[in-house]
Design an enzyme around this catalytic site. Structure first.
Site, PDB file in Angstrom:
ATOM      1  N   CYS A 114       0.808  -1.214   0.000  1.00 30.76           N
ATOM      2  CA  CYS A 114       0.000   0.000   0.000  1.00 30.76           C
ATOM      3  C   CYS A 114       0.845   1.271   0.000  1.00 30.76           C
ATOM      4  O   CYS A 114       0.305   2.373   0.004  1.00 30.76           O
ATOM      5  CB  CYS A 114      -0.960  -0.031   1.174  1.00 30.76           C
ATOM      6  SG  CYS A 114      -1.920  -1.554   1.148  1.00 30.76           S
ATOM      7  N   HIS A 157      -2.696   8.075   5.867  1.00 31.63           N
ATOM      8  CA  HIS A 157      -2.896   6.705   5.392  1.00 31.63           C
ATOM      9  C   HIS A 157      -4.284   6.263   5.849  1.00 31.63           C
ATOM     10  O   HIS A 157      -5.052   5.749   5.056  1.00 31.63           O
ATOM     11  CB  HIS A 157      -1.793   5.796   5.934  1.00 31.63           C
ATOM     12  CG  HIS A 157      -1.870   4.411   5.385  1.00 31.63           C
ATOM     13  ND1 HIS A 157      -1.811   4.152   4.036  1.00 31.63           N
ATOM     14  CD2 HIS A 157      -2.025   3.207   5.995  1.00 31.63           C
ATOM     15  CE1 HIS A 157      -1.925   2.840   3.838  1.00 31.63           C
ATOM     16  NE2 HIS A 157      -2.057   2.254   5.001  1.00 31.63           N
ATOM     17  N   GLU A 212      -0.962   6.016  13.552  1.00 30.58           N
ATOM     18  CA  GLU A 212      -0.508   7.061  12.635  1.00 30.58           C
ATOM     19  C   GLU A 212      -0.746   8.434  13.257  1.00 30.58           C
ATOM     20  O   GLU A 212       0.135   9.302  13.259  1.00 30.58           O
ATOM     21  CB  GLU A 212      -1.245   6.966  11.289  1.00 30.58           C
ATOM     22  CG  GLU A 212      -0.821   8.064  10.310  1.00 30.58           C
ATOM     23  CD  GLU A 212      -1.652   8.073   9.030  1.00 30.58           C
ATOM     24  OE1 GLU A 212      -2.702   7.401   8.981  1.00 30.58           O
ATOM     25  OE2 GLU A 212      -1.240   8.775   8.078  1.00 30.58           O
ATOM     26  N   LYS A 229      -9.718   7.906   2.135  1.00 28.71           N
ATOM     27  CA  LYS A 229     -10.155   6.510   1.998  1.00 28.71           C
ATOM     28  C   LYS A 229     -11.577   6.347   2.510  1.00 28.71           C
ATOM     29  O   LYS A 229     -12.259   5.377   2.182  1.00 28.71           O
ATOM     30  CB  LYS A 229      -9.208   5.574   2.750  1.00 28.71           C
ATOM     31  CG  LYS A 229      -7.819   5.485   2.108  1.00 28.71           C
ATOM     32  CD  LYS A 229      -6.946   4.436   2.779  1.00 28.71           C
ATOM     33  CE  LYS A 229      -5.579   4.350   2.118  1.00 28.71           C
ATOM     34  NZ  LYS A 229      -4.664   5.432   2.508  1.00 28.71           N
ATOM     35  N   HIS A 248      -9.783   1.928  -0.063  1.00 25.11           N
ATOM     36  CA  HIS A 248      -8.331   1.783  -0.054  1.00 25.11           C
ATOM     37  C   HIS A 248      -7.878   1.240  -1.405  1.00 25.11           C
ATOM     38  O   HIS A 248      -8.135   0.090  -1.736  1.00 25.11           O
ATOM     39  CB  HIS A 248      -7.932   0.847   1.088  1.00 25.11           C
ATOM     40  CG  HIS A 248      -6.455   0.806   1.360  1.00 25.11           C
ATOM     41  ND1 HIS A 248      -5.527   1.453   0.566  1.00 25.11           N
ATOM     42  CD2 HIS A 248      -5.751   0.194   2.344  1.00 25.11           C
ATOM     43  CE1 HIS A 248      -4.317   1.231   1.050  1.00 25.11           C
ATOM     44  NE2 HIS A 248      -4.424   0.474   2.123  1.00 25.11           N
ATOM     45  N   PHE A 253       1.817  -3.434   4.055  1.00 23.98           N
ATOM     46  CA  PHE A 253       2.149  -4.736   4.634  1.00 23.98           C
ATOM     47  C   PHE A 253       3.649  -4.990   4.451  1.00 23.98           C
ATOM     48  O   PHE A 253       4.244  -4.612   3.441  1.00 23.98           O
ATOM     49  CB  PHE A 253       1.367  -5.854   3.933  1.00 23.98           C
ATOM     50  CG  PHE A 253      -0.053  -6.028   4.422  1.00 23.98           C
ATOM     51  CD1 PHE A 253      -0.598  -5.212   5.400  1.00 23.98           C
ATOM     52  CD2 PHE A 253      -0.855  -7.047   3.903  1.00 23.98           C
ATOM     53  CE1 PHE A 253      -1.915  -5.394   5.851  1.00 23.98           C
ATOM     54  CE2 PHE A 253      -2.166  -7.241   4.342  1.00 23.98           C
ATOM     55  CZ  PHE A 253      -2.688  -6.420   5.315  1.00 23.98           C
TER      56      PHE A 253
END
Lengths: 78, 421
Positions: free
Chosen positions: B169, B310, B321, B342, B347, B407
């Site tokens: 991502c 994010h 975050e 998002k 996403h 990830f």
């Protein structure tokens, strides 16, 4: 026009995204219809599926025009 | 030092397939979420997604506009989205007819997080049912991640660097950051940079649901599912699409009289070195990534007016975050606006960082920041920061920061600002 020819042309139009009137029996897949060698592999697979025939690699190599395909299929389909 | 500016934008998203349409819908607070229509999802734990809409939809995507019919038949959706977004960006930058000398110095860095998953899934089923002789001859190059860059370079004759990032991502942000460095290092004058994703298919949804990453509590109310920072958030909503920008060396852009949107001034990267899916519990990777981006930009936190987070709407990630932003910003946190788009488009995985950087650029252009939808009740760790709940907000935006985390514990941050001579 034979039933085989109709079905072959329909597959060619769908796979190569060309106008139906360009797909004459004399048309060469590579020179006239913009195919590359992988497109021909894909077309041969589609003909095998559609007509239930097996087109061995050495025969496939000789199929360069629409007419070649129609002829092979008519001679080999069950 | 060679400076890098943005001179073209392209977007394919669940809220539209053209930059101004997407931006208008985003600012209006629309949601791109809905029930999955791409396949029968009735046996899935998650039955919703933010799909790119079909051509006949009010803001749908027509692949025939920029992608050859034959290519469409051979490649996965992520490549189709990527080619179209790149084409939009090239047209926006007025670069459709580059002379050969310019094309030698123009390249591509358009990646994807996962690549052609739908095609891998469907051809595997063909293999199992009909055997190897029925696998498509286009199987490999129709799925490979670098084939957006490949296809775009062939279509437009771009003979400079041909690159594709794969960092889950964080892909979109890394793609733009790496491409900006290639221009700075004089490898190219122009780079098409961005990311794309198209993994709304049975194995894609099942895989992310099994990893407990997707929202599963809002199947009957899809537009409420993506709710970053809200107490009721329970996972992300899968999106799809692409974002591509034209990056250009500043003097090169000026010399040809190009429209200049913004300058890419900061790029930070880091690794969590912690866990394959869970973010570092102290958000240390996120912190260091943002810190490096600011340092490269020669900025302090009080120079940043907007953070596109994010913020995926997962229970763990959002607060970590936000905590990292809070620690880095100190008192400057009181003056910054931070939102997660998002909440509206889902996403986009490998496309996210690029699409969201484009939103940062549009925020600079229009001096307005897009909202975080569905933020009804911020959770405990998410208070005391302007998260732009529900509605877009007019405000001063001098510079913006985009965060992307993936990830594997891979983090990227980009800083863009309005150009000053």
């Amino acid at each position: 026009m034979s039933d085989t020819a109709d079905r072959v042309k329909k597959i060619v139009v769908e796979h190569l995204g060309v106008e139906a009137d360009k797909v004459t029996e004399e048309a060469s897949f590579i020179d006239d219809l913009g195919a590359d060698s992988l497109d021909i592999v894909e077309l041969v697979m589609a003909f095998e599926e559609e007509f239930g025939v097996e087109i061995p690699d050495d025969a496939a190599e000789k199929i360069s025009t629409v007419q070649d395909a129609i002829k092979f299929i008519d001679e080999n389909k069950g | 030092m060679r400076r890098v500016v943005v001179t073209g934008l392209g977007l394919v998203t669940p809220l539209g397939a053209e930059v101004e349409t997407v931006w208008k819908n985003l600012l209006a607070g629309k949601s791109g979420a809905g029930p999955i229509t791409r396949f029968d999802a009735s046996d899935q734990k998650c039955r919703i997604a933010c799909e790119v809409k079909p051509a006949d939809h009010e803001y749908g995507f027509d692949p025939n506009k920029r992608v050859d019919h034959k290519v469409q038949r051979q490649v996965d959706p992520f490549i189709i989205f990527g080619i179209d977004a790149a084409g939009q960006a090239i047209e926006d930058a007025g670069l459709e007819d580059m002379p050969e000398a310019m094309r030698f110095r123009a390249g591509c860095s358009i990646g994807s997080g996962i690549g052609g998953l739908p095609g891998i899934e469907s051809e595997s089923l063909v293999l199992a049912a009909k055997g190897p002789s029925r696998v498509s001859p286009h199987f490999v190059h129709g799925r490979l991640i670098n084939l957006i860059s490949g296809q775009v370079s062939i279509k437009y004759g771009l003979m400079g660097p041909n690159h594709a990032v794969v960092t889950a991502c964080s892909t979109g942000a890394h793609s733009i950051g790496d491409a900006a460095r290639m221009i700075r290092d004089d490898d190219a004058d122009i780079m098409l940079a961005g990311g794309a994703e198209g993994t709304i298919c049975p194995i894609g949804i099942a895989g992310f649901a099994q990893a407990r990453a997707l929202s599963t509590s809002f199947n009957d109310d899809p537009t409420k599912a993506s709710r970053p920072y809200d107490v009721a958030r329970d996972g992300f909503v899968m999106g799809e699409g692409a974002g591509v920008v034209v990056l250009e060396e500043y003097e090169h852009a000026k010399a040809r009289g190009a429209k200049i949107y913004a300058e890419v001034v900061g790029y930070g990267l880091s690794g969590d070195a912690y866990h394959v899916t869970a973010p570092h519990p102290e958000g240390s990777g996120a912190f260091r990534s943002m810190q490096m981006a600011l340092k490269k930009a020669g900025m302090t936190p009080d120079d940043i007016d907007y953070v596109n987070a994010h913020g995926t709407s997962t229970p763990l990630g959002d607060e970590l975050e936000l905590g990292a932003v809070r620690r880095l910003f100190g008192d400057a946190i009181n003056d910054v606006s931070m939102s997660s788009t998002k909440s509206a488009i889902g996403h986009l995985l490998g496309g996210a960082g690029a699409v969201e950087t484009i939103f940062c650029i549009l925020a600079l252009r229009d001096q307005i920041v897009p909202p975080t939808l569905n933020l009804d009740n911020p959770s405990e760790g998410c208070v005391g920061v302007d998260l732009v709940p529900h509605t877009a907000k007019k405000r001063r935006v001098r510079a913006a920061l985009n965060n992307s985390f993936g990830f594997g514990g891979t983090n990227a941050s980009l800083v863009v600002k309005l150009v000053e001579d």
